[in-house]
Scaffold this motif. Structure first.
Motif, mmCIF file in Angstrom:
data_model
loop_
_atom_site.group_PDB
_atom_site.id
_atom_site.type_symbol
_atom_site.label_atom_id
_atom_site.label_comp_id
_atom_site.label_asym_id
_atom_site.label_seq_id
_atom_site.Cartn_x
_atom_site.Cartn_y
_atom_site.Cartn_z
ATOM 1 N N GLU A 138 -6.762 -10.065 -27.505
ATOM 2 C CA GLU A 138 -7.039 -9.683 -27.412
ATOM 3 C C GLU A 138 -8.325 -10.038 -28.219
ATOM 4 O O GLU A 138 -9.603 -9.441 -28.750
ATOM 5 C CB GLU A 138 -5.804 -8.597 -28.600
ATOM 6 N N THR A 139 -8.305 -10.755 -29.807
ATOM 7 C CA THR A 139 -9.181 -10.921 -30.726
ATOM 8 C C THR A 139 -10.336 -11.550 -29.635
ATOM 9 O O THR A 139 -11.380 -11.518 -29.806
ATOM 10 C CB THR A 139 -8.589 -12.550 -31.560
ATOM 11 N N ASP A 144 -15.623 -12.807 -15.031
ATOM 12 C CA ASP A 144 -14.946 -11.734 -16.252
ATOM 13 C C ASP A 144 -13.794 -11.039 -15.412
ATOM 14 O O ASP A 144 -13.631 -11.201 -16.914
ATOM 15 C CB ASP A 144 -16.208 -11.304 -16.275
ATOM 16 N N ARG A 145 -14.184 -9.869 -14.792
ATOM 17 C CA ARG A 145 -13.424 -9.764 -14.438
ATOM 18 C C ARG A 145 -11.754 -10.331 -14.563
ATOM 19 O O ARG A 145 -10.299 -10.178 -15.021
ATOM 20 C CB ARG A 145 -13.846 -8.465 -13.390
ATOM 21 N N ILE A 146 -11.815 -11.358 -13.212
ATOM 22 C CA ILE A 146 -10.494 -11.751 -13.204
ATOM 23 C C ILE A 146 -10.086 -12.698 -14.212
ATOM 24 O O ILE A 146 -9.119 -12.988 -14.544
ATOM 25 C CB ILE A 146 -10.908 -12.681 -11.540
ATOM 26 N N ASN A 147 -11.124 -13.590 -15.019
ATOM 27 C CA ASN A 147 -10.700 -14.200 -16.106
ATOM 28 C C ASN A 147 -9.592 -13.477 -17.018
ATOM 29 O O ASN A 147 -8.428 -13.467 -17.480
ATOM 30 C CB ASN A 147 -11.689 -14.665 -17.019
ATOM 31 N N ILE A 148 -10.664 -11.799 -17.633
ATOM 32 C CA ILE A 148 -9.023 -10.771 -18.604
ATOM 33 C C ILE A 148 -7.638 -10.626 -17.702
ATOM 34 O O ILE A 148 -7.019 -10.793 -18.541
ATOM 35 C CB ILE A 148 -10.218 -10.289 -18.571
ATOM 36 N N ASP A 149 -8.318 -11.345 -16.554
ATOM 37 C CA ASP A 149 -6.989 -10.846 -15.966
ATOM 38 C C ASP A 149 -5.965 -11.814 -16.201
ATOM 39 O O ASP A 149 -4.570 -11.659 -15.674
ATOM 40 C CB ASP A 149 -6.985 -10.044 -14.654
ATOM 41 N N LEU A 171 -2.619 -11.583 -13.920
ATOM 42 C CA LEU A 171 -3.161 -12.509 -12.255
ATOM 43 C C LEU A 171 -2.235 -13.765 -12.487
ATOM 44 O O LEU A 171 -2.589 -14.441 -13.639
ATOM 45 C CB LEU A 171 -4.015 -12.421 -11.735
ATOM 46 N N THR A 172 -1.714 -14.428 -11.663
ATOM 47 C CA THR A 172 -2.183 -15.607 -11.602
ATOM 48 C C THR A 172 -3.164 -16.957 -11.692
ATOM 49 O O THR A 172 -3.380 -16.446 -11.015
ATOM 50 C CB THR A 172 -0.233 -16.836 -10.889
#
Length: 435
Positions: free
Chosen positions: A253-254, A407-412, A418-419
């Motif tokens: 979160e940070t 960016d989106r997938i890294n946060i997932d 996501l594995t």
């Protein structure tokens, strides 16, 4: 300068859309004209910090003194606003005469014919001062569409004082590996409850190094296809998860909050004394980092180089200067491009836009360089000594979409939605679809 493989591609769709609009009307596009008294007016648009805005305007004043018949209208903004404003200008047929660009975001503008081929004004732009390698990323189909504003790279930046306070030895950059990085971060966090050992990497730069060390790249050499496998990228995200779970990083979160605050060194957790290592600092940001943090920082070559198939670390032009193909004053625009890399300009900006690509300019300003600037030059030299292969040109279509997708997938991945394997395949398929 903005980090070398920028996160600003979240505006890539807007860039592509505006490129298509303006490409169909290019003959009508016009960015500036001559004044009534015969003087020429150029618009120059850039992004950067307040310090960059100040010294750039000094540079423009010197240029105008040398060329009294040329007026330069400065336009500047933050990195996060820049690409939206640029794409809006392009769609309105009002692209500034001279602009800053980066790869991969410049390629849609090149493909749509919106950037001036500088070989048509080679004498005014003094293209002969640049080596073939420094122009490789901006050369498309024998045309040269931008000149580098300086050479930079990414590094692991550390706060030696934080290591000393934690009683943790600084690793040997010539031998450390990716497991050592995790162990070092965890040791610092364990010794100092008020500080995490390392950021979690939020951008794609560290993954770039990982892929290269495994003999792969994001792109094929000619940019026509992808140059990596999902399996290798999954291995990188597995390392990120191990780093996250080691106790050596701030919470996810940070990190997401810090990620959303921007990409400047002044806003980084390292500058705010909340972490001891930043795994993706653009080397030209070292001065900003030290000024904000009030302490010295050290640039380290990435872990894993001693055992890598090929060198993963790299140096490259961090940003480029380009001119609008619709400018009414191509010669004068090229003269400004040339002056931005002159000794007079570098004396004012030093290495903020990267180490100058002209050795004569570096030599001319070397006596005035600070310890920080010398440290940046030394880091670039250490990486160059490893013999890194050039980065391939990003695909013109997929390149602009890459950072948003990453960016989106890294946060997932970080939130376990996501594995690593699922993420790598999804990223590969998504990027492939953009080709």
């Amino acid at each position: 300068m903005k980090p070398l493989l920028s996160r600003g591609a979240r505006t890539g769709a807007a860039v592509l859309a505006s490129a298509a609009i303006c490409a169909t009307m290019l003959s009508a596009c016009s960015s500036s004209g001559g004044d009534a008294d015969g003087e020429v007016t150029l618009r120059y648009f850039w992004w950067g910090s307040d310090a960059r805005h100040a010294y750039t305007q000094e540079i423009l004043e010197e240029f105008e003194e040398l060329h009294p018949d040329i007026n330069v209208e400065p336009e500047f903004t933050s990195w996060d606003d820049y690409w939206n404003k640029l794409s809006t200008s392009a769609a309105a047929q009002d692209l500034p005469d001279v602009i800053q660009v980066v790869d991969p975001l410049m390629y849609p503008y090149i493909e749509s014919g919106q950037l001036l081929d500088l070989t048509t004004v080679a004498d005014a732009a003094h293209l002969d001062r640049y080596s073939e390698s420094t122009l490789s990323l901006s050369t498309v189909d024998d045309g040269v569409y931008a000149v580098p504003g300086g050479v930079s790279g990414f590094s692991v930046a550390i706060a030696p004082e934080a290591f000393a306070e934690a009683g943790v030895d600084v690793p040997d950059e010539s031998t450390w590996d990716w497991d050592d990085y995790i162990e070092t971060a965890a040791a610092i966090s364990e010794a100092n409850p008020d500080m995490a050992g390392s950021d979690i990497p939020m951008f794609s730069q560290v993954a770039t190094v990982w892929l290269r060390q495994h003999g792969e790249n994001w792109w094929a050499p000619d940019g026509s296809d992808l140059g990596f496998t999902p399996e290798t990228l999954a291995g990188y995200w597995d390392w990120v998860i191990r780093l996250r779970d080691s106790g050596g990083t701030p919470s996810v979160e940070t990190m997401v909050e810090a990620h959303g605050a921007g990409s400047s060194a002044a806003q980084s957790l390292l500058a705010l004394h909340k972490v001891a290592m930043n795994p993706a600092l653009a080397t030209n940001q070292l001065g900003e980092l030290e000024e904000t943090s009030g302490g010295a920082a050290q640039l380290m070559i990435y872990p894993g180089e001693s055992d890598a198939k090929v060198t993963g670390s790299f140096v490259k032009p961090g940003l480029f200067y380009a001119a609008s193909a619709a400018t009414e004053h191509p010669e004068e625009a090229a003269m400004l491009l040339d002056f931005l890399n002159s000794t007079e300009a570098i004396e004012l900006q030093k290495f903020d836009r990267g180490v100058p690509v002209d050795p004569e300019v570096v030599e001319a300003v070397s006596g005035d360089l600070t310890e920080t600037e010398l440290a940046v030059a030394d880091y670039n030299a250490r990486v160059t000594a490893l013999g890194p292969e050039p980065l391939p040109i990003p695909n013109a279509n997929a390149g602009g979409a890459m950072d948003d997708l990453y960016d989106r997938i890294n946060i997932d991945v970080l939130f376990d939605r996501l594995t690593p394997e699922e993420a790598a395949q999804q990223f590969y398929d998504g990027l492939k679809a953009e080709l």
